[in-house]
Write a protein that holds these residues in place. Structure first.
Motif, PDB file in Angstrom:
ATOM      1  N   THR B 114       0.846  -1.179   0.000  1.00  0.00           N
ATOM      2  CA  THR B 114       0.000   0.000   0.000  1.00  0.00           C
ATOM      3  C   THR B 114       0.890   1.240   0.000  1.00  0.00           C
ATOM      4  OG1 THR B 114      -0.043   0.242   2.381  1.00  0.00           O
ATOM      5  CG2 THR B 114      -1.647  -1.265   1.415  1.00  0.00           C
ATOM      6  N   PRO B 115       0.334   2.395  -0.313  1.00  0.00           N
ATOM      7  CA  PRO B 115       1.138   3.622  -0.253  1.00  0.00           C
ATOM      8  C   PRO B 115       1.760   3.841   1.114  1.00  0.00           C
ATOM      9  CG  PRO B 115      -0.908   4.026  -1.421  1.00  0.00           C
ATOM     10  CD  PRO B 115      -0.988   2.616  -0.912  1.00  0.00           C
ATOM     11  N   GLU B 116       1.051   3.468   2.164  1.00  0.00           N
ATOM     12  CA  GLU B 116       1.634   3.626   3.505  1.00  0.00           C
ATOM     13  C   GLU B 116       2.874   2.739   3.648  1.00  0.00           C
ATOM     14  OE1 GLU B 116      -1.990   2.513   3.663  1.00  0.00           O
ATOM     15  OE2 GLU B 116      -2.111   4.547   2.858  1.00  0.00           O
ATOM     16  N   ASP B 117       2.757   1.521   3.149  1.00  0.00           N
ATOM     17  CA  ASP B 117       3.908   0.624   3.207  1.00  0.00           C
ATOM     18  C   ASP B 117       5.112   1.265   2.525  1.00  0.00           C
ATOM     19  OD1 ASP B 117       2.479  -1.362   4.510  1.00  0.00           O
ATOM     20  OD2 ASP B 117       1.795  -2.277   2.638  1.00  0.00           O
ATOM     21  N   ILE B 118       4.854   1.810   1.341  1.00  0.00           N
ATOM     22  CA  ILE B 118       5.954   2.428   0.602  1.00  0.00           C
ATOM     23  C   ILE B 118       6.553   3.583   1.401  1.00  0.00           C
ATOM     24  CG2 ILE B 118       6.565   3.609  -1.534  1.00  0.00           C
ATOM     25  CD1 ILE B 118       5.843   0.699  -1.903  1.00  0.00           C
ATOM     26  N   ALA B 119       5.675   4.345   2.030  1.00  0.00           N
ATOM     27  CA  ALA B 119       6.165   5.480   2.822  1.00  0.00           C
ATOM     28  C   ALA B 119       7.064   4.989   3.950  1.00  0.00           C
ATOM     29  CB  ALA B 119       4.981   6.272   3.375  1.00  0.00           C
ATOM     30  N   ILE B 120       6.631   3.927   4.589  1.00  0.00           N
ATOM     31  CA  ILE B 120       7.434   3.381   5.689  1.00  0.00           C
ATOM     32  C   ILE B 120       8.808   2.953   5.181  1.00  0.00           C
ATOM     33  CG2 ILE B 120       7.622   1.433   7.285  1.00  0.00           C
ATOM     34  CD1 ILE B 120       4.603   1.562   7.640  1.00  0.00           C
ATOM     35  N   LEU B 121       8.802   2.254   4.060  1.00  0.00           N
ATOM     36  CA  LEU B 121      10.070   1.790   3.512  1.00  0.00           C
ATOM     37  C   LEU B 121      10.968   2.971   3.156  1.00  0.00           C
ATOM     38  CD1 LEU B 121       9.004  -1.186   1.225  1.00  0.00           C
ATOM     39  CD2 LEU B 121      10.278  -1.263   3.367  1.00  0.00           C
ATOM     40  N   ARG B 122      10.335   4.000   2.576  1.00  0.00           N
ATOM     41  CA  ARG B 122      11.125   5.171   2.199  1.00  0.00           C
ATOM     42  C   ARG B 122      11.770   5.794   3.434  1.00  0.00           C
ATOM     43  NH1 ARG B 122      10.191   7.551  -2.699  1.00  0.00           N
ATOM     44  NH2 ARG B 122       8.181   6.516  -2.584  1.00  0.00           N
ATOM     45  N   ARG B 123      11.001   5.847   4.513  1.00  0.00           N
ATOM     46  CA  ARG B 123      11.550   6.409   5.735  1.00  0.00           C
ATOM     47  C   ARG B 123      12.747   5.571   6.214  1.00  0.00           C
ATOM     48  NH1 ARG B 123       7.279   6.245   9.655  1.00  0.00           N
ATOM     49  NH2 ARG B 123       6.080   6.672   7.762  1.00  0.00           N
ATOM     50  N   HIS B 124      12.577   4.254   6.126  1.00  0.00           N
ATOM     51  CA  HIS B 124      13.687   3.373   6.501  1.00  0.00           C
ATOM     52  C   HIS B 124      14.952   3.747   5.739  1.00  0.00           C
ATOM     53  CE1 HIS B 124      12.464  -0.052   9.101  1.00  0.00           C
ATOM     54  NE2 HIS B 124      11.256   0.420   8.828  1.00  0.00           N
ATOM     55  N   ILE B 125      14.795   3.858   4.434  1.00  0.00           N
ATOM     56  CA  ILE B 125      15.970   4.129   3.613  1.00  0.00           C
ATOM     57  C   ILE B 125      16.587   5.474   3.983  1.00  0.00           C
ATOM     58  CG2 ILE B 125      16.710   4.667   1.259  1.00  0.00           C
ATOM     59  CD1 ILE B 125      15.022   2.512   0.238  1.00  0.00           C
ATOM     60  N   THR B 126      15.717   6.447   4.194  1.00  0.00           N
ATOM     61  CA  THR B 126      16.227   7.766   4.585  1.00  0.00           C
ATOM     62  C   THR B 126      17.055   7.679   5.856  1.00  0.00           C
ATOM     63  OG1 THR B 126      14.242   8.743   3.615  1.00  0.00           O
ATOM     64  CG2 THR B 126      15.553  10.135   5.090  1.00  0.00           C
ATOM     65  N   GLN B 127      16.500   7.009   6.825  1.00  0.00           N
ATOM     66  CA  GLN B 127      17.226   6.866   8.099  1.00  0.00           C
ATOM     67  C   GLN B 127      18.546   6.141   7.879  1.00  0.00           C
ATOM     68  OE1 GLN B 127      14.713   4.936  10.922  1.00  0.00           O
ATOM     69  NE2 GLN B 127      13.404   6.724  11.251  1.00  0.00           N
ATOM     70  N   GLU B 128      18.487   5.138   7.009  1.00  0.00           N
ATOM     71  CA  GLU B 128      19.692   4.356   6.757  1.00  0.00           C
ATOM     72  C   GLU B 128      20.787   5.262   6.175  1.00  0.00           C
ATOM     73  OE1 GLU B 128      18.818   0.929   4.400  1.00  0.00           O
ATOM     74  OE2 GLU B 128      20.933   0.545   3.969  1.00  0.00           O
ATOM     75  N   HIS B 129      20.387   6.065   5.184  1.00  0.00           N
ATOM     76  CA  HIS B 129      21.360   6.992   4.588  1.00  0.00           C
ATOM     77  C   HIS B 129      21.904   7.947   5.641  1.00  0.00           C
ATOM     78  CE1 HIS B 129      20.127   6.600   0.090  1.00  0.00           C
ATOM     79  NE2 HIS B 129      20.381   5.454   0.671  1.00  0.00           N
ATOM     80  N   ALA B 130      20.999   8.461   6.461  1.00  0.00           N
ATOM     81  CA  ALA B 130      21.419   9.424   7.476  1.00  0.00           C
ATOM     82  C   ALA B 130      22.443   8.793   8.413  1.00  0.00           C
ATOM     83  CB  ALA B 130      20.204   9.914   8.261  1.00  0.00           C
ATOM     84  N   ALA B 131      22.135   7.583   8.867  1.00  0.00           N
ATOM     85  CA  ALA B 131      23.048   6.910   9.786  1.00  0.00           C
ATOM     86  C   ALA B 131      24.401   6.691   9.120  1.00  0.00           C
ATOM     87  CB  ALA B 131      22.455   5.571  10.222  1.00  0.00           C
ATOM     88  N   LEU B 132      24.345   6.335   7.847  1.00  0.00           N
ATOM     89  CA  LEU B 132      25.575   6.061   7.123  1.00  0.00           C
ATOM     90  C   LEU B 132      26.433   7.327   7.036  1.00  0.00           C
ATOM     91  CD1 LEU B 132      26.387   3.374   6.053  1.00  0.00           C
ATOM     92  CD2 LEU B 132      25.653   4.065   3.781  1.00  0.00           C
ATOM     93  N   HIS B 133      25.785   8.444   6.703  1.00  0.00           N
ATOM     94  CA  HIS B 133      26.523   9.696   6.579  1.00  0.00           C
ATOM     95  C   HIS B 133      27.023  10.181   7.922  1.00  0.00           C
ATOM     96  CE1 HIS B 133      24.394  10.493   2.517  1.00  0.00           C
ATOM     97  NE2 HIS B 133      25.475   9.746   2.387  1.00  0.00           N
ATOM     98  N   ALA B 134      26.316   9.830   8.973  1.00  0.00           N
ATOM     99  CA  ALA B 134      26.758  10.220  10.312  1.00  0.00           C
ATOM    100  C   ALA B 134      27.854   9.302  10.825  1.00  0.00           C
ATOM    101  CB  ALA B 134      25.574  10.215  11.276  1.00  0.00           C
ATOM    102  N   GLY B 135      28.223   8.347   9.999  1.00  0.00           N
ATOM    103  CA  GLY B 135      29.290   7.450  10.409  1.00  0.00           C
ATOM    104  C   GLY B 135      28.845   6.373  11.380  1.00  0.00           C
ATOM    105  N   GLN B 136      27.531   6.290  11.604  1.00  0.00           N
ATOM    106  CA  GLN B 136      27.030   5.249  12.512  1.00  0.00           C
ATOM    107  C   GLN B 136      26.823   3.969  11.729  1.00  0.00           C
ATOM    108  OE1 GLN B 136      23.555   7.310  13.798  1.00  0.00           O
ATOM    109  NE2 GLN B 136      24.582   8.290  15.517  1.00  0.00           N
ATOM    110  N   ASP B 137      27.897   3.293  11.512  1.00  0.00           N
ATOM    111  CA  ASP B 137      27.858   2.095  10.698  1.00  0.00           C
ATOM    112  C   ASP B 137      26.896   1.059  11.247  1.00  0.00           C
ATOM    113  OD1 ASP B 137      29.548   2.654   8.584  1.00  0.00           O
ATOM    114  OD2 ASP B 137      30.553   0.706   8.799  1.00  0.00           O
ATOM    115  N   GLY B 138      26.983   0.826  12.556  1.00  0.00           N
ATOM    116  CA  GLY B 138      26.145  -0.200  13.160  1.00  0.00           C
ATOM    117  C   GLY B 138      24.677   0.090  12.978  1.00  0.00           C
TER     118      GLY B 138
END
Lengths: 240, 240
Positions: B114-138
């Motif tokens: 559903t669109p909500e599902d997609i939104a959730i996944l998108r948020r996941h990816i965003t957070q993942e990128h953010a963590a990566l750029h912040a150097g929080q590998d774990g």
DNA sequence: GATGCGCAGATTGTATACGATCCTGTGTCC
DNA sequence: GGACACAGGATCGTATACAATCTGCGCATC
């Protein structure tokens, strides 16, 4: 005591001086569930189980938590542990998961099976037939499950084999709840055919046969809305 | 105390008056393993863990047994619990199991998202990128795993989702032991592509992308005979 | 007569205590 | 000087004890 029909664990306890007796208790309970001596919804009181096996509640709790992890029992906080009653939905999911795992695993098994492996499988089938003719339905069902697990082992995929083991266990509960036909013979023949394909190293055939076998199994279930046929009204509503 | 880098469980403990605190401890430990704050081979002393979380050994034992069932820790009788060190063979098996489960699950997810599902996944990816750029590998690694689990959830297959969850957890250990390349960026791009396929409801593409993604992951591991690179000499020899 | 309340019994949740096993360091003997 | 034996300490395995919670029954009330 021992109204649950569980073999008093003295003999099993002798088998090894293993550190954790929890595993033994868990295995006994698992086997009892596989053989339908313990049916869905039955309560597993910690004191009662502990008395039957001659261990303290500490051990029983560990065993029950293991079974809960395998989703064979449901632990309701402050109420106790009960043999699980898979919903129709869970029943479907279990077989869908099996359909995803087992056919490919059967193919791998066919490609790797040694003559010893085949001999072991043949013995399984023989025992299964014997149990069936002796009227030991529960034992036959358990052996039937072992056949599937053995195939996964032959495929040399321990991780997948473990998953399949869990699914077979849960299938046993599903069958207890939703089995329709009384004649389990179709199963045996499916296993015969599978054995032949494995012996012939015909991976593609084994994969197809397994897929068909699982579909047969699924179609022999009555998965309409009845969440449990002989369940009490109270529990039915409490769960709906 | 708390040299393990685990958040003192006071805050987490407040979250609910849940009956079993064992689950909380298990979840905290699992998360620590996902984020590589706890590395393969680390000892998890019952007393130490109990002191950190402010619970007795009874609770800790239950939690450790849970993790042992998930194969995140290994319990050696009379020696204690250690964060698991998957062998090369286990590492392969984990990814073979994932290859069997996840592509088809991604296809289902694409067909149901559903669109909500997609939104959730998108948020996941965003957070993942953010963590990566912040150097929080774990943290990035953990979020990357959650992405996969979320897809299984969207596919509406709770049973398979649970299996995938276990496999993702173990993958985290595998990565800790056998990761070769330092740049985890390929992952993120794979997730981006997957998200797009899901948003487009393109099941076939999602299945293919997932299959390729898992193969990429596998090929980014160094699964030669080295059972562990930065293990202490003592343990390495004791295990070889 | 039906409904809500409260207490007693039973069962589970958690902590602690004790015995068993294993690791480590020291001393002795070869 | 090195290897083995043994003792001390630490850690785990299991049982038991106590506290928290739930269930069922009886009684008062409407």
């Amino acid at each position: 005591m021992n109204e649950l029909g569980i073999p008093t664990a003295h003999a099993a306890g002798r088998e090894s001086g293993r550190a954790t007796r929890a595993r033994e208790v868990a295995d006994s309970l698992t086997r009892a569930i596989h053989e339908h001596r313990l049916g869905p919804g039955m309560k597993l009181s910690e004191d009662e189980v502990g008395e039957i096996f001659g261990v303290s509640r500490t051990i029983v709790r560990a065993a029950l938590q293991q079974l809960a992890h395998d989703q064979l029992v449901t632990i309701e906080p402050h109420r106790g542990a009960f043999v699980a009653q898979p919903s129709v939905r869970e029943a479907r999911e279990v077989f869908e998961a099996r359909a995803l795992l087992e056919p490919r695993t059967a193919r791998s098994a066919a490609e790797r099976a040694t003559p010893e492996d085949i001999a072991i499988l043949r013995r399984h089938i023989t025992q299964e037939h014997a149990a069936l003719h002796a009227g030991q339905d529960g034992a036959a069902l358990r052996l039937s499950g072992l056949f599937h697990i053995e195939i996964a082992r032959i495929a040399d995929q321990a991780t997948i084999a473990e998953f399949i083991g869990q699914l077979v266990s849960r299938s046993s509960l599903v069958i207890a709840l939703y089995w329709r036909r009384r004649n389990a013979l179709c199963e045996s023949h499916a296993h015969d055919a599978l054995l032949k394909a494995l012996a012939d190293r015909d991976g593609a055939l084994a994969e197809d046969l397994m897929k068909g076998h699982l579909l047969d199994l699924l179609s022999s279930l009555d998965l309409r809305e009845a969440p449990g046929q002989r369940r009490s009204l109270k529990e039915a509503l409490g769960r709906a």
